[in-house]
Design an enzyme around this catalytic site. Sequence first.
Site, PDB file in Angstrom:
ATOM      1  N   GLY A   7      41.700  51.000  52.598  1.00  0.00           N
ATOM      2  CA  GLY A   7      41.531  50.944  51.137  1.00  0.00           C
ATOM      3  C   GLY A   7      40.885  52.204  50.584  1.00  0.00           C
ATOM      4  N   GLY A   8      41.112  53.314  51.262  1.00  0.00           N
ATOM      5  CA  GLY A   8      40.450  54.565  50.884  1.00  0.00           C
ATOM      6  C   GLY A   8      41.028  55.254  49.660  1.00  0.00           C
ATOM      7  N   ILE A  12      35.849  52.182  45.680  1.00  0.00           N
ATOM      8  CA  ILE A  12      34.737  52.426  46.599  1.00  0.00           C
ATOM      9  C   ILE A  12      35.214  53.216  47.820  1.00  0.00           C
ATOM     10  CG2 ILE A  12      33.040  51.313  48.104  1.00  0.00           C
ATOM     11  CD1 ILE A  12      33.023  48.949  46.073  1.00  0.00           C
ATOM     12  N   LYS A  32      47.593  50.694  51.372  1.00  0.00           N
ATOM     13  CA  LYS A  32      48.945  50.216  51.028  1.00  0.00           C
ATOM     14  C   LYS A  32      49.445  50.797  49.705  1.00  0.00           C
ATOM     15  CE  LYS A  32      51.298  45.746  50.483  1.00  0.00           C
ATOM     16  NZ  LYS A  32      51.062  44.302  50.344  1.00  0.00           N
ATOM     17  N   THR A 121      30.993  40.606  49.128  1.00  0.00           N
ATOM     18  CA  THR A 121      30.521  40.582  47.741  1.00  0.00           C
ATOM     19  C   THR A 121      29.483  39.480  47.513  1.00  0.00           C
ATOM     20  OG1 THR A 121      31.261  39.950  45.507  1.00  0.00           O
ATOM     21  CG2 THR A 121      32.641  39.238  47.302  1.00  0.00           C
ATOM     22  N   ASP A 122      28.626  39.704  46.532  1.00  0.00           N
ATOM     23  CA  ASP A 122      27.662  38.651  46.168  1.00  0.00           C
ATOM     24  C   ASP A 122      28.362  37.435  45.549  1.00  0.00           C
ATOM     25  OD1 ASP A 122      28.325  39.735  43.677  1.00  0.00           O
ATOM     26  OD2 ASP A 122      26.253  40.136  43.050  1.00  0.00           O
ATOM     27  N   GLU A 123      29.647  37.591  45.209  1.00  0.00           N
ATOM     28  CA  GLU A 123      30.365  36.465  44.593  1.00  0.00           C
ATOM     29  C   GLU A 123      30.577  35.308  45.576  1.00  0.00           C
ATOM     30  OE1 GLU A 123      33.536  37.399  41.917  1.00  0.00           O
ATOM     31  OE2 GLU A 123      32.779  39.413  41.564  1.00  0.00           O
ATOM     32  N   TYR A 146      39.484  34.805  44.384  1.00  0.00           N
ATOM     33  CA  TYR A 146      38.946  36.054  44.971  1.00  0.00           C
ATOM     34  C   TYR A 146      37.727  35.759  45.828  1.00  0.00           C
ATOM     35  CZ  TYR A 146      36.128  40.322  45.253  1.00  0.00           C
ATOM     36  OH  TYR A 146      35.338  41.357  45.709  1.00  0.00           O
ATOM     37  N   LYS A 150      37.124  36.076  49.940  1.00  0.00           N
ATOM     38  CA  LYS A 150      36.091  36.919  50.555  1.00  0.00           C
ATOM     39  C   LYS A 150      35.169  36.080  51.453  1.00  0.00           C
ATOM     40  CE  LYS A 150      35.629  40.778  49.855  1.00  0.00           C
ATOM     41  NZ  LYS A 150      36.306  41.964  50.468  1.00  0.00           N
ATOM     42  N   TYR A 203      34.998  38.042  27.319  1.00  0.00           N
ATOM     43  CA  TYR A 203      35.176  36.633  27.667  1.00  0.00           C
ATOM     44  C   TYR A 203      34.013  35.769  27.158  1.00  0.00           C
ATOM     45  CZ  TYR A 203      38.926  37.682  31.005  1.00  0.00           C
ATOM     46  OH  TYR A 203      40.104  38.079  31.588  1.00  0.00           O
ATOM     47  N   ARG A 210      25.432  39.899  35.558  1.00  0.00           N
ATOM     48  CA  ARG A 210      25.788  40.513  36.836  1.00  0.00           C
ATOM     49  C   ARG A 210      24.715  41.529  37.211  1.00  0.00           C
ATOM     50  NH1 ARG A 210      28.570  36.709  36.425  1.00  0.00           N
ATOM     51  NH2 ARG A 210      30.845  36.576  36.395  1.00  0.00           N
ATOM     52  N   ARG A 270      37.624  32.999  30.792  1.00  0.00           N
ATOM     53  CA  ARG A 270      38.521  32.665  31.903  1.00  0.00           C
ATOM     54  C   ARG A 270      37.980  31.407  32.587  1.00  0.00           C
ATOM     55  NH1 ARG A 270      36.722  37.606  35.400  1.00  0.00           N
ATOM     56  NH2 ARG A 270      35.020  36.706  36.554  1.00  0.00           N
TER      57      ARG A 270
HETATM   58  N1  LIG Z   1      34.008  47.014  43.026  1.00  0.00           N
HETATM   59  C1  LIG Z   1      33.015  46.140  43.127  1.00  0.00           C
HETATM   60  O1  LIG Z   1      32.258  45.913  42.171  1.00  0.00           O
HETATM   61  C2  LIG Z   1      32.775  45.438  44.434  1.00  0.00           C
HETATM   62  C3  LIG Z   1      31.589  44.701  44.587  1.00  0.00           C
HETATM   63  C4  LIG Z   1      31.360  44.050  45.826  1.00  0.00           C
HETATM   64  C5  LIG Z   1      32.290  44.138  46.838  1.00  0.00           C
HETATM   65  N2  LIG Z   1      33.448  44.836  46.643  1.00  0.00           N
HETATM   66  C6  LIG Z   1      34.399  44.904  47.760  1.00  0.00           C
HETATM   67  O2  LIG Z   1      34.543  46.269  48.103  1.00  0.00           O
HETATM   68  C7  LIG Z   1      35.862  46.505  48.592  1.00  0.00           C
HETATM   69  C8  LIG Z   1      36.495  47.647  47.800  1.00  0.00           C
HETATM   70  O3  LIG Z   1      36.518  47.291  46.418  1.00  0.00           O
HETATM   71  P1  LIG Z   1      37.092  48.296  45.324  1.00  0.00           P
HETATM   72  O4  LIG Z   1      36.464  47.928  44.036  1.00  0.00           O
HETATM   73  O5  LIG Z   1      37.021  49.685  45.801  1.00  0.00           O
HETATM   74  O6  LIG Z   1      38.617  47.827  45.302  1.00  0.00           O
HETATM   75  P2  LIG Z   1      39.906  48.517  44.666  1.00  0.00           P
HETATM   76  O7  LIG Z   1      40.728  47.399  44.133  1.00  0.00           O
HETATM   77  O8  LIG Z   1      39.530  49.635  43.766  1.00  0.00           O
HETATM   78  O9  LIG Z   1      40.640  49.172  45.939  1.00  0.00           O
HETATM   79  C9  LIG Z   1      41.226  48.408  46.931  1.00  0.00           C
HETATM   80  C10 LIG Z   1      42.119  49.322  47.753  1.00  0.00           C
HETATM   81  O10 LIG Z   1      42.677  48.532  48.823  1.00  0.00           O
HETATM   82  C11 LIG Z   1      44.052  48.846  48.936  1.00  0.00           C
HETATM   83  N3  LIG Z   1      44.761  47.687  49.493  1.00  0.00           N
HETATM   84  C12 LIG Z   1      44.973  46.479  48.892  1.00  0.00           C
HETATM   85  N4  LIG Z   1      45.672  45.673  49.705  1.00  0.00           N
HETATM   86  C13 LIG Z   1      45.900  46.375  50.843  1.00  0.00           C
HETATM   87  C14 LIG Z   1      46.557  46.077  52.055  1.00  0.00           C
HETATM   88  N5  LIG Z   1      47.153  44.886  52.255  1.00  0.00           N
HETATM   89  N6  LIG Z   1      46.609  47.012  53.020  1.00  0.00           N
HETATM   90  C15 LIG Z   1      46.020  48.220  52.829  1.00  0.00           C
HETATM   91  N7  LIG Z   1      45.388  48.568  51.691  1.00  0.00           N
HETATM   92  C16 LIG Z   1      45.322  47.660  50.712  1.00  0.00           C
HETATM   93  C17 LIG Z   1      44.507  49.154  47.523  1.00  0.00           C
HETATM   94  O11 LIG Z   1      45.707  49.910  47.511  1.00  0.00           O
HETATM   95  C18 LIG Z   1      43.296  49.907  46.975  1.00  0.00           C
HETATM   96  O12 LIG Z   1      43.401  51.283  47.232  1.00  0.00           O
HETATM   97  C19 LIG Z   1      36.595  45.157  48.472  1.00  0.00           C
HETATM   98  O13 LIG Z   1      36.497  44.506  49.716  1.00  0.00           O
HETATM   99  C20 LIG Z   1      35.793  44.400  47.441  1.00  0.00           C
HETATM  100  O14 LIG Z   1      35.908  42.998  47.644  1.00  0.00           O
HETATM  101  C21 LIG Z   1      33.706  45.489  45.474  1.00  0.00           C
END
Ligand SMILES: NC(=O)c1ccc[n+]([C@@H]2O[C@H](COP(=O)([O-])OP(=O)(O)OC[C@H]3O[C@@H](n4cnc5c(N)ncnc54)[C@H](O)[C@@H]3O)[C@@H](O)[C@H]2O)c1
Length: 333
Positions: A7-8, A12, A32, A121-123, A146, A150, A203, A210, A270
Site C-alpha cells: 500500500g505504498g 500513509i 494494487k 486502527t482505533d476504530e 471497515y 480491521k 454528517y 476523533r 451515515r
Molecule cells: N488514514 C488514517 O487515518 C488511518 C488511521 C488508522 C489506521 N489506518 C490504517 O493505515 C493503513 C493505511 O491507510 P491509508 O490512509 O494510507 O490508506 P489509503 O487508502 O490512502 O491507501 C491504501 C493503499 O493500499 C492499496 N491497496 C488497496 N487494496 C490493495 C490490495 N488488495 N493489494 C495491494 N494494495 C492495495 C491502495 O491502492 C492504496 O495505495 C490502513 O491499514 C488503514 O486501515 C489509517
Amino acid sequence: MKALITGGCGFIGSHVARAFVTDGWEVTNLDKLTYAANPANVAGLAGQPNYRFIEGDLCDATLVRDLVAGMDLVLNFAAETHVDRSLLDPAVFARTDVEGVVCLLEAIRADGRAALLHMSTDEVFGSLPEPEEAAEDAPFAPTSPYSASKAAAELMVRAYRETYGLPVTVLRCCNVFGPLQHVEKFIPLFTIRALAGEPMPLYGDGLQQREWLYVDDLVEAIRFVARGSSSDVREINVGSGHRVTNIEIARRICELTERPASLIHPVLDRPGHDRRYAIDWSKLRATGWSPKVDFEDGLARTVAWYTAHGRERAEGDDRFAGYFRAQYGQRLK
Ligand SMILES: NC(=O)c1ccc[n+]([C@@H]2O[C@H](COP(=O)([O-])OP(=O)(O)OC[C@H]3O[C@@H](n4cnc5c(N)ncnc54)[C@H](O)[C@@H]3O)[C@@H](O)[C@H]2O)c1
C-alpha cells in the site's frame, strides 16, 4: 535491510516508503493501485537504487510469497480504508483487509524470517463514552464493515502469533492527517470544498469526536517501533491526545481558507456513525515516542498543501466526481 511495504502508493504507505528509502532500507512497494492510490505520492522515489515498485494484489498468494521471501520486515498498509465506502461495498473490505492479511501471514509463515508490522486502527474499539480510553487490551467493538474487517484482521494476526509464533507487531492508530491523503477523506474534502466556495457536507450534528495525529509523527512512531521491535511480539496503540469534533475541524478549515463558516452544510448522518474514539497510547509514550507536531500547525500545513494541490488532485481523478455525487448528491439537495 530489506523491507516490503504494501500500500505504498496510498497516504500513509507513501510517507513511510519515502522515510525508509531515506534511511537506507531496500524498499519494495507492493500496491494494487486502487482508486485510493496515487503514483505521484512516490514519484520522487522512482529511479532510486534502493526502491522498486511492484503493481499487484495483496491477495495474490504466489506474488506475495515471492516478495516476502528474503525480507527482514514487512509493513502492511495495503487496505480498503474509507468507512463510507465500506457501507457501499463491504465485500471488498473483507477481501483486502482480511483475506489479504491472511495471504501475507501465510507468506511470512512460509518464509520463516520476516517480521510483520501490521497497521490497524482505533476504530476496532468502537465508540467510547467520555472519559473512557481504549488501552491495548480493551475489547473490540467494531461497528462499520471497515472497522469489523480491521478487527477480523487483527484476530487472524493474533492467531498466527499464538499458533505459529510469528513475530508480529500491530500498530493501532487514531485518525491520521497530512498531505497526500486521498481527496475524498474528511480534511482534504472539506478543504477543497471550502476553497471552491462549495457546501461542505457535515454528517449529522458534527459532534463526532476523533483523535488526530499528523502523518510525520506517525512515520516517526513507525521508525521508532521498527528500530526496536522486529523480533518483539506485541500490540501498540498510537495516538496524540488531541481530540476534536468534526464541526470544530470544519470551522478551522473555513478560517484557514478564509471562507465563511456558512459553507458548512449539515447533511443526513451515515448509519452507525461512531460518536467518539479515544486511544490510550501511554505504553508507547513510556518507551520514548511522543508526537511533535501540534494539531493547529499540522492542520495549517495540511490546508496549505491542499490549497496548492487539492484541485489538481480532485480534477485529475475521474472517479472522484462520481463518488462525491453518489455519496453526497442526495444529501446536499
Ligand atoms: N488514514 C488514517 O487515518 C488511518 C488511521 C488508522 C489506521 N489506518 C490504517 O493505515 C493503513 C493505511 O491507510 P491509508 O490512509 O494510507 O490508506 P489509503 O487508502 O490512502 O491507501 C491504501 C493503499 O493500499 C492499496 N491497496 C488497496 N487494496 C490493495 C490490495 N488488495 N493489494 C495491494 N494494495 C492495495 C491502495 O491502492 C492504496 O495505495 C490502513 O491499514 C488503514 O486501515 C489509517
